[in-house]
Design a protein around this motif. Sequence first.
Motif, PDB file in Angstrom:
ATOM      1  N   LYS A 144      18.302   4.895   7.299  1.00 26.64           N
ATOM      2  CA  LYS A 144      17.192   5.844   7.326  1.00 26.64           C
ATOM      3  C   LYS A 144      15.852   5.195   6.962  1.00 26.64           C
ATOM      4  O   LYS A 144      14.822   5.527   7.541  1.00 26.64           O
ATOM      5  N   TYR A 145      15.863   4.265   5.998  1.00 20.82           N
ATOM      6  CA  TYR A 145      14.601   3.744   5.464  1.00 20.82           C
ATOM      7  C   TYR A 145      14.439   2.221   5.538  1.00 20.82           C
ATOM      8  O   TYR A 145      13.405   1.704   5.127  1.00 20.82           O
ATOM      9  N   GLY A 146      15.424   1.501   6.039  1.00 18.29           N
ATOM     10  CA  GLY A 146      15.350   0.048   6.080  1.00 18.29           C
ATOM     11  C   GLY A 146      14.143  -0.485   6.831  1.00 18.29           C
ATOM     12  O   GLY A 146      13.567  -1.505   6.460  1.00 18.29           O
ATOM     13  N   HIS A 147      13.725   0.235   7.868  1.00 17.73           N
ATOM     14  CA  HIS A 147      12.558  -0.200   8.658  1.00 17.73           C
ATOM     15  C   HIS A 147      11.244   0.059   7.926  1.00 17.73           C
ATOM     16  O   HIS A 147      10.184  -0.315   8.403  1.00 17.73           O
ATOM     17  N   LYS A 148      11.306   0.696   6.749  1.00 18.06           N
ATOM     18  CA  LYS A 148      10.086   1.031   6.004  1.00 18.06           C
ATOM     19  C   LYS A 148       9.884   0.156   4.762  1.00 18.06           C
ATOM     20  O   LYS A 148       9.016   0.442   3.938  1.00 18.06           O
ATOM     21  N   ILE A 149      10.660  -0.909   4.612  1.00 18.46           N
ATOM     22  CA  ILE A 149      10.566  -1.739   3.399  1.00 18.46           C
ATOM     23  C   ILE A 149       9.138  -2.257   3.184  1.00 18.46           C
ATOM     24  O   ILE A 149       8.591  -2.131   2.097  1.00 18.46           O
ATOM     25  N   ALA A 150       8.533  -2.824   4.212  1.00 17.69           N
ATOM     26  CA  ALA A 150       7.174  -3.370   4.066  1.00 17.69           C
ATOM     27  C   ALA A 150       6.183  -2.268   3.679  1.00 17.69           C
ATOM     28  O   ALA A 150       5.317  -2.477   2.825  1.00 17.69           O
ATOM     29  N   GLU A 151       6.329  -1.089   4.283  1.00 12.87           N
ATOM     30  CA  GLU A 151       5.452   0.047   3.960  1.00 12.87           C
ATOM     31  C   GLU A 151       5.623   0.470   2.499  1.00 12.87           C
ATOM     32  O   GLU A 151       4.642   0.748   1.798  1.00 12.87           O
ATOM     33  N   ILE A 152       6.863   0.514   2.020  1.00 10.65           N
ATOM     34  CA  ILE A 152       7.134   0.892   0.624  1.00 10.65           C
ATOM     35  C   ILE A 152       6.490  -0.113  -0.332  1.00 10.65           C
ATOM     36  O   ILE A 152       5.895   0.267  -1.335  1.00 10.65           O
ATOM     37  N   LEU A 153       6.582  -1.402   0.001  1.00 11.73           N
ATOM     38  CA  LEU A 153       5.972  -2.437  -0.843  1.00 11.73           C
ATOM     39  C   LEU A 153       4.446  -2.386  -0.794  1.00 11.73           C
ATOM     40  O   LEU A 153       3.786  -2.663  -1.788  1.00 11.73           O
ATOM     41  N   GLU A 154       3.899  -2.023   0.355  1.00  9.65           N
ATOM     42  CA  GLU A 154       2.445  -1.996   0.537  1.00  9.65           C
ATOM     43  C   GLU A 154       1.806  -0.762  -0.095  1.00  9.65           C
ATOM     44  O   GLU A 154       0.755  -0.852  -0.714  1.00  9.65           O
ATOM     45  N   THR A 155       2.447   0.395   0.060  1.00  7.57           N
ATOM     46  CA  THR A 155       1.842   1.652  -0.418  1.00  7.57           C
ATOM     47  C   THR A 155       2.873   2.518  -1.160  1.00  7.57           C
ATOM     48  O   THR A 155       3.206   3.609  -0.704  1.00  7.57           O
ATOM     49  N   PRO A 156       3.368   2.036  -2.295  1.00  6.76           N
ATOM     50  CA  PRO A 156       4.324   2.865  -3.044  1.00  6.76           C
ATOM     51  C   PRO A 156       3.602   4.059  -3.682  1.00  6.76           C
ATOM     52  O   PRO A 156       2.374   4.020  -3.846  1.00  6.76           O
ATOM     53  N   ASP A 157       4.345   5.097  -4.028  1.00  3.50           N
ATOM     54  CA  ASP A 157       3.762   6.205  -4.790  1.00  3.50           C
ATOM     55  C   ASP A 157       3.855   5.896  -6.278  1.00  3.50           C
ATOM     56  O   ASP A 157       3.011   6.302  -7.065  1.00  3.50           O
ATOM     57  N   PHE A 158       4.932   5.188  -6.634  1.00  4.38           N
ATOM     58  CA  PHE A 158       5.160   4.814  -8.033  1.00  4.38           C
ATOM     59  C   PHE A 158       5.680   3.385  -8.084  1.00  4.38           C
ATOM     60  O   PHE A 158       6.249   2.883  -7.119  1.00  4.38           O
TER      61      PHE A 158
END
Length: 126
Positions: A47-61
Motif C-alpha cells: 500500500k505505501y512502499g512507493h511512498k517511502i521518499a515522500e514520507i522521508l521528505e514531508t513527514p507529519d511527525f
Amino acid sequence: MKPEKIGEVNDIVINILNLSIDPNAPIFLGETNLKHMRDSHPEDFQKYGHKIAEILETPDFIAKHPRKDSIEYIKVFYDEEKEDHVLVAVRATVRGIQFAKTLFVMADEKVEKYKEKGALKPYKKP
C-alpha cells in the motif's frame, strides 16, 4: 543492486531530535531493506512502499526510537474512514551510513503511546 539514495536527514529533523548527524546526510534504501519490508509487512509495503521518499521528505511527525537509535518518519494518510500513521525507520550502519530499515502502519495503541509520551514531534518547515 546498489543501494539507492531516497532522501536526506535535514536540519529540521536534526534540530528537533537533537541529533549529532551531518546535515543532509543521505538516506539509502538497499535490497535487504526492501526484502525485509516486503516480507515483514507485506500489506503495508504494497500500500505505501512507493511512498517511502515522500514520507522521508514531508513527514507529519518524527520520533527517535528510545532503544534502537533510529529516526522514525511518520506520515498520516487518510484511507476511507481511517487514519494510517505510516512509519519509516531510518538507522545508521556501523560506518554511519543512514538506511531506511523498515516501513509499517503503526497500530492505534502505538500511536496513542507515542502521543502520551510526547514522542511524536510535529515536523514543521520554518
